[in-house]
Design a protein around this motif. Structure first.
Motif, mmCIF file in Angstrom:
data_model
loop_
_atom_site.group_PDB
_atom_site.id
_atom_site.type_symbol
_atom_site.label_atom_id
_atom_site.label_comp_id
_atom_site.label_asym_id
_atom_site.label_seq_id
_atom_site.Cartn_x
_atom_site.Cartn_y
_atom_site.Cartn_z
ATOM 1 N N GLU A 295 4.256 -21.592 71.024
ATOM 2 C CA GLU A 295 5.064 -20.606 71.839
ATOM 3 C C GLU A 295 5.136 -19.236 71.066
ATOM 4 O O GLU A 295 5.611 -18.308 71.730
ATOM 5 C CB GLU A 295 6.439 -21.359 72.074
ATOM 6 N N TYR A 296 4.617 -18.968 70.219
ATOM 7 C CA TYR A 296 4.699 -17.925 69.334
ATOM 8 C C TYR A 296 3.408 -17.121 68.868
ATOM 9 O O TYR A 296 3.300 -16.445 67.938
ATOM 10 C CB TYR A 296 5.454 -18.058 68.092
ATOM 11 N N PRO A 297 2.546 -17.267 69.786
ATOM 12 C CA PRO A 297 1.093 -16.261 69.289
ATOM 13 C C PRO A 297 1.172 -14.999 69.188
ATOM 14 O O PRO A 297 0.628 -14.262 68.563
ATOM 15 C CB PRO A 297 0.078 -16.698 70.820
ATOM 16 N N ASP A 298 2.021 -14.367 70.110
ATOM 17 C CA ASP A 298 2.356 -12.874 69.873
ATOM 18 C C ASP A 298 3.109 -12.490 68.436
ATOM 19 O O ASP A 298 3.259 -11.371 68.502
ATOM 20 C CB ASP A 298 3.146 -12.344 71.204
ATOM 21 N N ARG A 299 3.596 -13.550 68.008
ATOM 22 C CA ARG A 299 4.209 -13.285 66.532
ATOM 23 C C ARG A 299 3.521 -13.733 65.507
ATOM 24 O O ARG A 299 4.129 -13.697 64.291
ATOM 25 C CB ARG A 299 5.692 -13.764 66.899
ATOM 26 N N VAL A 300 2.374 -14.018 65.530
ATOM 27 C CA VAL A 300 1.519 -14.544 64.528
ATOM 28 C C VAL A 300 0.125 -13.743 64.626
ATOM 29 O O VAL A 300 -0.410 -13.633 65.581
ATOM 30 C CB VAL A 300 1.092 -16.104 64.752
ATOM 31 N N ALA A 301 -0.011 -13.018 63.487
ATOM 32 C CA ALA A 301 -1.398 -11.976 63.456
ATOM 33 C C ALA A 301 -2.417 -12.965 62.535
ATOM 34 O O ALA A 301 -1.997 -13.287 61.264
ATOM 35 C CB ALA A 301 -1.143 -10.861 62.732
ATOM 36 N N VAL A 302 -3.655 -13.150 63.031
ATOM 37 C CA VAL A 302 -4.345 -14.358 62.388
ATOM 38 C C VAL A 302 -5.856 -13.517 61.901
ATOM 39 O O VAL A 302 -6.319 -12.604 62.613
ATOM 40 C CB VAL A 302 -4.691 -15.448 63.123
#
Length: 481
Positions: A295-302
């Protein structure tokens, strides 16, 4: 698939030991047109294919063009396999026979099918040939198309099970390096795909039982394939040899249309292949980590770094926090397929055998970003199997509608198995991704390691999934080596 490759290799070794190889047979087909520029086509056959099996192909070419096309069908090679020495002899004999029959222009073109193209290309670089046409064959992997000394047409078949479409994609990629290469490639080094054709349809008649199991079932007739071959030969030969500017303009338009239509087929393969790796990072691993973010792809920088062993073995993914977001640095190990020019008919897969990923687990992301009381991520635990499912979805989406339909109605399916768990890195690292075939299809089982923070996965490459969908799924299981 090792049996024909092995036999071909053994036969080549024998050929190098033989000295009595001076008996090449040449059959000349006179032009059927009485006007136009003269061109002489010299056919070098594919493995175990006889000279007469190219007569219908040659006639289709002669009928398709307004040029005066002479044809030399060469044959009687040792063991029906061309070698460098015999190719040199065959071309010399063909030119001599052309001259005896009355050809005067000196516009000689080598035409190599499959195995024949492998040896013809080396000879053609410093010879009397003015152009090269490869049918179901390619230049060597290291040869840059724009640097080849004479014009070359690479003519591919969509359902060629020997020189597979994924091998042809590598040739197409050589034209995408810069704009100059791309636009010159439209007429000097075009790479063109014949949709629905297979390897055998560059000739006619029965293909040897040693190779037939590896070719795919064509979806067009031999006559349809030959008409397309004639059309593209005509355009390439006209651009290369015609003195009529109006005809050259028409031919350039024909090549441009064919090339750009082929690009629509090639580019999706290249895009999916580049997901696996660009040599420095694996976008597929980055997508996998984003998928694990739930649910949190916008808060994870990979980010990702590709490593080799032993560095990969000893490296863990790292995390840090910045302004309420998580920064995740992943690592990947790419198990590339073995690629060689030793056998030009590429029956082995081009895609990576597996991709090993070291990711941050979904629960660790949940704890860092959502807090202990948020259960949104807990309801859908991730598995490595889910990444294999995503790889298959990407492969199907990138494949053409026709290819998807073939796979779903005729192909052996990819069957995704439950993950095999390992308890420690020292046990996970040496365990390969499990893949095996049966009548149902290709079974894939990931090797997984899950800790409180990390999630390690050995998974299928999206490109391997795409290659299976478009090529290998269409072969009956009983023919797999």
């Amino acid at each position: 698939m090792s049996v024909p490759t092995f036999l071909l290799g053994v036969t080549v070794t024998l050929l190098t030991l033989l000295t009595g190889s001076e008996s090449i047979k040449t059959t000349i087909l006179n032009p059927i047109k009485t006007t136009g520029d003269e061109v002489g086509l010299i056919f070098i056959p594919g493995a175990y294919i006889t000279a007469d099996q190219y007569e219908k192909t040659a006639r289709a070419i002669q009928e398709a063009t307004e040029l005066q096309v002479w044809v030399a069908l060469t044959g009687d090679y040792n063991f029906n396999l061309a070698s460098f020495k015999q190719v040199e002899l065959a071309v010399g004999n063909a030119i001599s026979e052309f001259e005896k029959a009355g050809m005067t222009s000196g516009n000689y073109v080598g035409v190599g099918h499959g195995w024949g193209g492998h040896y013809l290309q080396d000879y053609a670089k410093a010879s009397n040939l003015k152009a090269l046409i490869l049918m179901g064959s390619t230049l060597s992997r290291k040869t840059v198309l724009r640097s080849y000394p004479i014009p070359v047409l690479t003519l591919a078949a969509e359902l060629d099970g020997l020189t597979r479409i994924t091998r042809i994609v590598d040739e197409y990629e050589k034209l995408t390096v810069n704009k100059l290469s791309f636009f010159k490639g439209l007429y000097k080094t075009p790479v063109i795909l014949i949709e629905g054709a297979n390897h055998a349809q560059f000739g006619s008649g029965n293909i040897t039982s040693l190779l037939k199991p590896y070719d795919l079932k064509a979806s067009i007739t031999v006559d349809q394939a030959h008409r397309m071959i004639g059309k593209y030969f005509d355009a390439f030969l006209t651009v290369t040899f015609s003195a009529d500017d109006s005809k050259i303009d028409e031919a350039i338009n024909e090549l441009s249309e064919a090339f750009l239509n082929s690009v629509k087929k090639f580019q999706p393969f290249l895009d999916v292949r580049n997901l696996d790796t660009d040599g420095k990072e694996s976008m597929w691993t980055i997508l996998a980590q984003d998928f694990f973010a739930g649910e949190y792809p916008d808060r994870v920088a990979v980010s990702n770094k590709i490593l080799e062993n032993p560095w990969f073995f000893g490296t863990e993914p790292s995390t840090s926090m910045a302004a309420g977001s998580m920064i995740v640095d992943t690592v990947a190990l790419i198990h590339a397929a073995d690629k060689s020019d030793r056998v030009q008919m590429v029956m082995d897969m081009e895609s990576p055998r597996e991709i090993d990923m070291k990711l941050v687990a979904k629960n660790a992301i949940w704890k860092a970003l959502a807090g202990q009381n948020d259960t949104a991520l807990r309801s859908e635990p991730n598995t490595c199997k889910s990444l294999n499912d995503l790889a298959l979805i990407l492969a199907l989406y990138a494949s053409s509608e026709t290819a998807r339909e073939r796979y779903l109605t005729q192909g052996r399916q990819i069957v995704l198995e439950t993950d095999a768990m390992r308890g420690a890195n020292i046990l996970w690292a040496p365990s390969p991704l499990q893949m095996w075939e049966d009548e149902a299809g290709l079974h894939v089982r990931s090797i997984a390691l899950v800790t409180s923070r990390d999630h390690y996965c050995k998974v299928m490459s999206p490109y391997r999934a795409m290659e299976w969908v478009n090529v290998d799924s269409l072969r009956p299981y009983r023919f797999q080596g």
